[in-house]
Structures are given as structure tokens and as C-alpha cells.
Design a protein around this motif. Structure first.
Motif, short mmCIF file in Angstrom:
data_model
loop_
_atom_site.label_atom_id
_atom_site.label_comp_id
_atom_site.label_asym_id
_atom_site.label_seq_id
_atom_site.Cartn_x
_atom_site.Cartn_y
_atom_site.Cartn_z
N GLY A 163 7.94 -12.38 -10.57
CA GLY A 163 7.65 -11.35 -10.16
C GLY A 163 9.21 -10.67 -9.84
O GLY A 163 9.17 -9.30 -10.11
N SER A 166 10.97 -9.60 -12.86
CA SER A 166 10.20 -8.38 -13.77
C SER A 166 11.11 -7.14 -13.10
O SER A 166 11.05 -6.19 -13.64
N ILE A 296 6.37 1.48 -11.95
CA ILE A 296 5.24 0.63 -12.18
C ILE A 296 5.46 -0.78 -12.09
O ILE A 296 4.81 -1.74 -11.65
N LYS A 297 6.82 -1.02 -12.11
CA LYS A 297 7.54 -2.38 -12.15
C LYS A 297 7.11 -2.93 -10.68
O LYS A 297 7.23 -4.28 -10.45
N TYR A 298 7.31 -1.99 -9.56
CA TYR A 298 7.19 -2.35 -8.40
C TYR A 298 5.73 -3.11 -8.17
O TYR A 298 5.66 -3.94 -7.20
N VAL A 299 4.80 -2.30 -8.71
CA VAL A 299 3.48 -2.81 -8.54
C VAL A 299 3.21 -4.33 -9.23
O VAL A 299 2.67 -5.20 -8.75
N ILE A 300 3.90 -4.46 -10.51
CA ILE A 300 3.78 -5.66 -11.14
C ILE A 300 4.48 -6.73 -10.37
O ILE A 300 4.02 -8.05 -10.13
N ALA A 301 5.64 -6.51 -9.57
CA ALA A 301 6.58 -7.43 -9.11
C ALA A 301 5.78 -7.78 -7.60
O ALA A 301 5.67 -8.99 -7.56
N ALA A 303 2.41 -7.70 -7.08
CA ALA A 303 1.12 -8.15 -7.48
C ALA A 303 1.58 -9.73 -7.95
O ALA A 303 0.88 -10.60 -7.25
N LEU A 304 2.54 -10.21 -8.55
CA LEU A 304 3.02 -11.50 -8.81
C LEU A 304 3.39 -12.26 -7.73
O LEU A 304 3.13 -13.37 -7.51
N THR A 307 0.09 -13.07 -5.74
CA THR A 307 -0.37 -14.10 -6.40
C THR A 307 0.11 -15.34 -6.25
O THR A 307 -0.45 -16.47 -5.72
#
Length: 316
Positions: A163, A166, A296-301, A303-304, A307
Motif C-alpha cells: 500500500g 502504491s 484513487i491511489k489514496y483509496v488503494i493505499a 485499503a491495502l 487489509t
């Protein structure tokens, strides 16, 4: 009948847990501190703007940070005095340990943080700072026998670090690694993780509430002095800027008091998990308060990172 009496007697003799060890209150206190710390990201940048502090004004940034933590520490020590806390340090040699804690927990930690934040977007810095959560997990396994490295922890850390990586993927500007921005935030995260491991030892040397006050007051002073030496000043002072500073002082006072107490009463990883909320709050509030572009990379980072933390802390 005898069995019932035995069960009753044993329950009576069982020592009652402190409020800081009860799961519900651990969650309430840790979430409160994490949410408050998340708001620090936009408040610091807003405060810099109100006081006229620009990214190249190193001394002024140190002065701003030092005043915040020094006042916070003095407030905690004043409360400790009113409530008749024990100020005595166990041994004279323990002062070296306290000084080390002051340097890692306040002086170096926030020197890196303020430098990095002034050269990075608040939302990006907030998520990047989640590195401290995984660093605590790894460090705890290295230094505490009670914390063993497991497959879940390895998988969780790998996903969490993914994350963070990313954040550096994507556009040419937003994805570029910056030493003064990203580099300083990473050093800040490592200092914070190291300080988290020292808190339990701090509690063995001095009352943890008093120790927290010492940490902020001494650590803040060690930021103020070099800040003045480097020509730190506030080009302008506004009522709004003072309000931001007061809010930051309140965040430090409440956040450090709660977290340091929780760390002395619970496993390090159990409390550190709640730090995962700080990047989420920091990213969202920075985008809302600073008009930063949400990516969107903030959402991905995020979320990872979430998780990875879930995997590390889920039950077998």
C-alpha cells in the motif's frame, strides 16, 4: 454446591482489570486518539499558512512544533501535580532512558514530521505515515519475547508495505519520491515506532503520566532552542492561527496521554492497530480542509494498509 462455592470464591479473588485494559474502553480511547491525530495533518499546514511559515523556514517550523509540545507537556505535568502524581524517577541513571524517549518520541519524531509535511501533501503524508504501524509489529517481534513473528504478520506486513509503495506509482509528479517530503515522513514513522517500544520501559522508571509530560516538555524545548538559533520567527500572528495551535496542543495532550497509558497496559500490537485509522482521517481531512486533489491511489493505499493490519490482528 461445593463446586458453585469454589467458582464463586475464585471469581471474587480475581483482580479487576483497569479501565485501560477493558476491550471496549481500549477501543474507545485508542480510536479517540487516532481520530484526533488524523486531524493534525491539515491543522499543521493551516497553522503554517496563518503564521506565514513557508517550506524553507526551518527554524520557524521547529519553533512552531516546539511551542506546541512544550505547552502540552507543561499542561500534563500541571495536571499530574494537582492530582498528586509521583514525579520521582526510580534511579538517576533512568534519566538517560527518559532523555532517549524524549528525543525519539518528540524531538526527532516531530522534526522529521514537520519538515516532511511542509514538502508533501497532507493526504499523501498521512497514508505514508502508516509505515509506523507495520514497523511496530516487526520491532515488537525482534525485541519482545511475547510477540512472535507469524505467517499472518509476514503476509500482513507485505500487503501493508504494498500500500505504501502504491503511493509512488502513477503520475510523474504525484508519484515521485521526495527526500524532503516522503523521506522525512518515513523517518518520522520509524522514530514513532521505536518510541512505542520504549513506552513500557518508561512506565517502569517513572509514572507514565508524568513521563509523558517530561517527554513533551523536554522534547518540545529541544525543538524550540534550535528553532530560535536558526532564526525561527512567526512573520504574522492571527487569531485563527492561535486557534489552530491550541487545537494541536489539545490533540498532543489527549493523544499521547491515552496512547502511552494504553501501551503500558496492553500488548503493543493490540494498541498500535488503531493507528491505521490516522492515515484515513488525515487523508480525508486534508482533502476537505486544504482543497487537495483526492486521488484513487489514496483509496488503494488505505485499503491495502487496512487489509494488512486486519490480517496481522485477526484471531486464529
Amino acid at each position: 454446591m461445593m463446586r458453585e462455592l469454589f467458582v464463586h470464591d475464585r471469581s471474587v479473588m480475581t483482580p479487576q482489570k483497569s479501565i485501560f485494559q477493558r476491550p471496549v474502553w481500549v477501543t474507545v480511547f485508542a480510536l479517540t486518539a487516532a481520530i484526533a491525530w488524523g486531524w493534525a495533518y491539515p491543522l499543521i499546514k493551516l497553522g503554517f499558512g496563518e503564521f506565514g511559515i513557508t517550506p524553507d523556514m526551518t527554524g520557524s517550523k521547529m519553533l512552531f512544533a516546539g511551542i506546541r509540545f512544550c505547552i502540552s507537556g507543561l499542561i500534563i505535568l500541571s495536571i499530574a501535580g494537582v492530582t498528586k502524581r509521583e514525579f520521582k524517577v526510580r534511579e538517576r541513571s533512568d534519566w538517560w532512558y527518559i532523555l532517549l524517549f524524549c528525543m525519539l518520541n518528540t524531538t526527532l519524531h516531530y522534526a522529521f514530521f514537520y519538515f516532511g509535511l511542509s514538502h508533501s501533501e497532507g493526504s499523501r503524508a498521512a497514508i505514508l505515515n502508516s509505515l509506523s504501524v507495520f514497523s511496530v509489529v516487526i520491532f515488537a517481534c525482534l525485541f519482545f519475547k511475547s510477540d512472535r513473528m507469524t505467517a499472518n504478520k509476514v503476509i500482513g506486513c507485505v500487503i501493508g508495505f504494498a500500500g505504501i509503495v502504491s503511493l509512488n506509482l502513477g503520475g510523474a509528479d504525484s508519484g515521485r519520491f521526495s527526500l524532503l517530503g516522503d523521506g522525512m515522513i518515513i523517518l518520522n514513522a520509524l522514530c514513532g515506532a521505536s518510541a512505542s517500544l520504549l513506552i513500557r520501559g518508561l512506565g517502569k522508571r517513572v509514572d507514565v503520566f508524568v513521563g509523558t509530560g517530561y517527554s513533551l516538555a523536554i522534547g518540545g524545548t529541544l525543538l524550540v532552542l534550535p528553532g530560535i538559533f536558526l532564526g525561527g520567527e512567526f512573520p504574522m500572528v492571527t487569531a485563527t492561527g492561535c486557534l489552530y495551535l491550541v487545537l494541536l496542543i489539545a490533540i498532543s495532550t489527549m493523544g499521547f496521554t491515552l496512547y502511552n497509558k494504553l501501551f503500558t497496559c496492553n500488548p503493543v500490537g493490540k494498541v498500535a492497530i488503531y493507528n491505521s485509522l490516522i492515515p484515513v482521517v488525515g487523508a480525508v481531512t486534508s482533502c476537505l480542509c486544504l482543497d487537495e486533489q483526492f486521488q484513487i491511489k489514496y483509496v488503494i493505499a488505505g485499503a491495502l494498509a487496512a487489509t494488512g493490519i486486519y490480517i496481522i490482528n485477526r484471531s486464529k
